[in-house]
Scaffold this motif. Structure first.
Motif, short mmCIF file in Angstrom:
data_model
loop_
_atom_site.label_atom_id
_atom_site.label_comp_id
_atom_site.label_asym_id
_atom_site.label_seq_id
_atom_site.Cartn_x
_atom_site.Cartn_y
_atom_site.Cartn_z
N ARG A 1 4.91 39.82 29.84
CA ARG A 1 4.34 38.49 29.65
C ARG A 1 3.64 38.14 30.96
N VAL A 2 2.35 38.39 31.00
CA VAL A 2 1.57 38.21 32.23
C VAL A 2 0.60 37.06 32.02
N ASP A 3 0.60 36.11 32.94
CA ASP A 3 -0.33 34.99 32.88
C ASP A 3 -1.76 35.52 32.89
N LYS A 4 -2.64 34.90 32.11
CA LYS A 4 -4.01 35.41 32.00
C LYS A 4 -4.81 35.27 33.29
N THR A 5 -4.34 34.49 34.25
CA THR A 5 -5.06 34.35 35.52
C THR A 5 -4.61 35.39 36.56
N VAL A 6 -3.58 36.15 36.24
CA VAL A 6 -3.07 37.16 37.18
C VAL A 6 -4.02 38.36 37.17
N PRO A 7 -4.40 38.87 38.34
CA PRO A 7 -5.26 40.06 38.37
C PRO A 7 -4.60 41.26 37.68
N VAL A 8 -5.41 42.08 37.06
CA VAL A 8 -4.93 43.23 36.29
C VAL A 8 -4.12 44.19 37.16
N GLU A 9 -4.38 44.21 38.42
CA GLU A 9 -3.68 45.10 39.35
C GLU A 9 -2.16 44.93 39.25
N VAL B 1 5.24 37.80 34.65
CA VAL B 1 4.54 37.60 35.92
C VAL B 1 3.82 36.26 35.80
N THR B 2 4.19 35.31 36.64
CA THR B 2 3.61 33.97 36.56
C THR B 2 2.30 33.90 37.34
N GLU B 3 1.66 32.76 37.23
CA GLU B 3 0.40 32.50 37.92
C GLU B 3 0.55 32.62 39.44
N GLU C 1 5.09 35.39 40.71
CA GLU C 1 6.55 35.47 40.72
C GLU C 1 6.95 36.35 39.55
N TYR C 2 7.96 37.19 39.76
CA TYR C 2 8.39 38.14 38.75
C TYR C 2 9.74 37.70 38.18
N PHE C 3 9.88 37.86 36.86
CA PHE C 3 11.12 37.53 36.16
C PHE C 3 11.45 38.66 35.19
N ILE C 4 12.70 39.03 35.15
CA ILE C 4 13.17 39.98 34.14
C ILE C 4 14.18 39.24 33.28
N ASN C 5 13.87 39.13 31.99
CA ASN C 5 14.69 38.36 31.05
C ASN C 5 14.96 36.95 31.60
N ASP C 6 13.92 36.29 32.09
CA ASP C 6 13.94 34.93 32.61
C ASP C 6 14.76 34.76 33.89
N GLN C 7 15.13 35.86 34.54
CA GLN C 7 15.85 35.80 35.81
C GLN C 7 14.89 36.20 36.93
N PRO C 8 14.74 35.37 37.98
CA PRO C 8 13.80 35.71 39.05
C PRO C 8 14.22 36.98 39.79
N VAL C 9 13.23 37.79 40.13
CA VAL C 9 13.49 39.06 40.82
C VAL C 9 12.31 39.37 41.73
N ALA C 10 12.59 40.00 42.87
CA ALA C 10 11.53 40.42 43.78
C ALA C 10 10.85 41.66 43.21
N PHE C 11 9.59 41.89 43.59
CA PHE C 11 8.85 43.04 43.06
C PHE C 11 9.57 44.35 43.37
N GLU C 12 10.15 44.46 44.55
CA GLU C 12 10.84 45.69 44.95
C GLU C 12 12.07 45.96 44.08
N GLU C 13 12.61 44.94 43.45
CA GLU C 13 13.82 45.09 42.63
C GLU C 13 13.53 45.34 41.15
N ILE C 14 12.26 45.37 40.77
CA ILE C 14 11.93 45.54 39.35
C ILE C 14 12.39 46.89 38.84
N GLU C 15 12.08 47.95 39.57
CA GLU C 15 12.45 49.29 39.09
C GLU C 15 13.96 49.48 38.95
#
Length: 117
Positions: free
Chosen positions: A85-93, A48-50, A53-67
Motif C-alpha cells: 500500500r504505497v501512497d501515490k506521491t511516493v517515488p517509485v524507487e 509506505v506513507t507520503e 514512513e514504513y508500516f508492516i500490518n499497521d505497525q511502524p517499522v524502520a526500513f532496515e527492519e523490513i526484511e
C-alpha cells in the motif's frame, strides 16, 4: 416456515458473495487508481506513507527492519502474499525497494489500488 429459512439463507449467501473481501487499512494513504483491480486475501500488508514512513500490518517499522520482519511473518508459508500500500506521491524507487525485499523472500507481491470510476 422452511421456505422462509431458504430465503434468508439465499440472502445471506448473496450478501456474502457480493461484499468486499478487502481489509481496510487505518493508515492515511492515497492509493493510485487502476482500471482492473483484483481482490487478494492479504497475509502481510506493507504500507509506505507520503512521509516515507514504513508500516508492516499497521505497525511502524524502520526500513532496515523490513526484511527481518517480513522473514518472520512469512516463515512457514508455502506462498507468502505481500500487499503493498504505497501512497501515490511516493517515488517509485521506494516501491521497488520494498517489492524487491518481498520478492527475494519468494513472496508474491501485489500493489493495492483503488478502482477508477
Amino acid at each position: 416456515m422452511s421456505s422462509m429459512t431458504d430465503i434468508i439463507f439465499l440472502l445471506l449467501i448473496f450478501f456474502m458473495l457480493t461484499s468486499n473481501f478487502v481489509t481496510p487499512s487505518g493508515l492515511p494513504v492515497n492509493l493510485p487508481s487502476s482500471k482492473s483491480s483484483d481482490i487478494v486475501m492479504e497475509k502481510v500488508s506493507v504500507t509506505v506513507t507520503e512521509d516515507l514512513e514504513y508500516f508492516i500490518n499497521d505497525q511502524p517499522v524502520a526500513f532496515e527492519e523490513i526484511e527481518p520482519q517480513l522473514t518472520a511473518l512469512l516463515q512457514g508459508a508455502e506462498q507468502g502474499a505481500v500487499v503493498l500500500r504505497v501512497d501515490k506521491t511516493v517515488p517509485v524507487e521506494y516501491l521497488v525497494k520494498v517489492a524487491g525485499i518481498a520478492k527475494n523472500l519468494n513472496a508474491s507481491v501485489t500493489l493495492a489500488t483503488v478502482p477508477t470510476e
